[in-house]
Design a protein around this motif. Sequence first.
Motif, PDB file in Angstrom:
ATOM      1  N   PHE A   1      43.627  39.198  43.008  1.00 51.52           N
ATOM      2  CA  PHE A   1      42.482  40.101  43.042  1.00 51.52           C
ATOM      3  C   PHE A   1      42.826  41.434  42.382  1.00 51.52           C
ATOM      4  N   LYS A   2      43.951  42.008  42.777  1.00 57.95           N
ATOM      5  CA  LYS A   2      44.344  43.322  42.258  1.00 57.95           C
ATOM      6  C   LYS A   2      44.541  43.293  40.741  1.00 57.95           C
ATOM      7  N   VAL A   3      45.263  42.280  40.263  1.00 57.17           N
ATOM      8  CA  VAL A   3      45.569  42.193  38.835  1.00 57.17           C
ATOM      9  C   VAL A   3      44.301  41.965  38.010  1.00 57.17           C
ATOM     10  N   VAL A   4      43.502  40.996  38.409  1.00 58.42           N
ATOM     11  CA  VAL A   4      42.312  40.637  37.617  1.00 58.42           C
ATOM     12  C   VAL A   4      41.288  41.770  37.609  1.00 58.42           C
ATOM     13  N   VAL A   5      41.027  42.357  38.772  1.00 56.71           N
ATOM     14  CA  VAL A   5      40.057  43.453  38.840  1.00 56.71           C
ATOM     15  C   VAL A   5      40.568  44.664  38.061  1.00 56.71           C
ATOM     16  N   GLY A   6      41.863  44.944  38.173  1.00 62.61           N
ATOM     17  CA  GLY A   6      42.446  46.067  37.442  1.00 62.61           C
ATOM     18  C   GLY A   6      42.331  45.895  35.936  1.00 62.61           C
TER      19      GLY A   6
ATOM     20  N   ALA B   1      40.448  36.558  32.095  1.00 65.76           N
ATOM     21  CA  ALA B   1      40.838  35.151  32.240  1.00 65.76           C
ATOM     22  C   ALA B   1      42.351  34.986  32.105  1.00 65.76           C
ATOM     23  N   PHE B   2      42.932  35.664  31.120  1.00 73.49           N
ATOM     24  CA  PHE B   2      44.379  35.588  30.902  1.00 73.49           C
ATOM     25  C   PHE B   2      45.148  36.147  32.104  1.00 73.49           C
TER      26      PHE B   2
END
Length: 428
Positions: free
Chosen positions: A364-369, A410-411
Motif C-alpha cells: 500500500f505504502k509503495v504503490v500509493v507513494g 503497476a511496476f
Amino acid sequence: MKLSKETLITGFALFSMFFGAGNLILPPFLGKSAGNLWYWVAIGFFVTAVFIPLLGILAHAKLQGTMYDFGKKVSPSFSLIYCFVIYAISIALPAPRTASVTHEMAIAPYFSNSSSLITSSIYFGLVFIFTMNRSKILNILGKFLTPLIICILLTIIFVGIFSAPDTIASTTLKAPFVDGLLEGYQTFDAIASIVVGGVLVISMNFNPNTTFEEKKELITKAGFIAGLGLLIIYAGLIYNGVLFSSTFSESANRTEVLSSLSNQTLGNIGSAFLSVLVALACFTTAVGIITGTADYFKGINNNSQKVFTVTAIIGCFFGVIVGQFDVKYIINIALPSLMFIYPITIVLIILNVLSKKYTSAIVFKVVVGVTFLFSIPDFLGYIINPEYLSEIKNNIPFANQNLGWVLPAAFSFITANLIQLKKPVLTE
C-alpha cells in the motif's frame, strides 16, 4: 443470482446516488466528438465511470467500514488527510455542480430572469431536509425516484436510436480511448463510489439483525445492479450523441448537446421530460454526497448527531455558494483536483479489492507513494504553463496523455510483492 425486493431497491438507490450532473451531460457530448470511433471512447469511459466505481462498491462490501478504511494501510495520518481532501472536493465541486446543471437545464429555460443563487438556495434547502431524514433515503430513492429517472432516460435513448439521421461524422478526437478515460474522471464516479458506498453501509447498519455476510452479499449485488444500469445508460447516451452529432452546433457545450438531444427525440415535450430528469438525477446525487460527508464526520466524532447536522449545514452552504456558477466554470476548476486525487483513489480502490496476500501495508505504502509522485506533473499541468513540464513528461510513458502514473504504479505493485516474497517477515 437471486434478486430480492430489498436488493433491487438498494441497487436502484445506489444507481441514483451515482447518477448526477456529470453522468447526464458528459456522455452525449463525448459521443458528439467520438464519431465513427465511438466504441473506443465508450470503452475508455466505461473503465473510469463504471468499472472502477463498481470495484469501489465491492471494496466497501469487503471492508464494511468508512472511507478511512480505504487508506489506513498506508498510515492513519494519510487516511485522515485523504478522507478530508475527498470530502472537501465532494462538497465543493460535484455536489454544487448538480445545482448548477439543474438551474441551467431545468429552471433557466422556463424562467429566463431567474437567479442561480435562488435556485441553489432552494435546491440545497431540500437536500438538507432529505439528509436529515437519512434513514429513509434508500427507500425513497430506490422505490420512487430511480425508476422514474431510468424510464425517462430509456425513452430518450430508444426513441433516439430509431429516429436518428443516417450520417455518422468522423471522430474529432486524437486519442479516443484516452479521451474517454479522462472524461470519465469528470463523472466523479470513482470518488462517488467510496462516498456513497459508505452511505450504503451505514444505512444497512440501522438493521442490527443483518449479518456481515448478508450485508456483503446485498452490497455486492446492489453494486452490480447499479453498475449495469450505468453501463446501459452511458452506452445509450454516447451512442445517441454519435447518431445526432451532425445536428449539433460545433460550438455547442455539454448542456446544449443534451438539451438538443432530448428535443430531437421527444419533441416539445422533451424539454419538460429533461427538466424532470435533470432535477431528479442531480438531486439524488447531491443527497448522497452530503449524507456521506456528514456520516463520516459523525463517525469520527463519537457518533455525534450534532456533528452530523453541522456538517450537513456546511456542505449545503458550500453547495449554495458554488452552485450559482455555471457548469463549464465548475468543470474547469475541477480538473486540477481530479488529476491529483483520481489516480490515488483508483489505486486505493484496486488495492482494497485484491486479496490481502498481495496487499500488505508495505505494498500500500509503495504503490500509493509512487502514484502520488507520478501524478504531480498531471496536476501541475493545469495550474502552470505546460511547457515547463514538457521535458519531464516526455520521459514518462503516457504522461502526455495525463496517465503517467499508470505504469509506475503497476511496476511498483509487482516489485513490492516480489520483495515481499523474499522477505515474508515484512508482511502483516
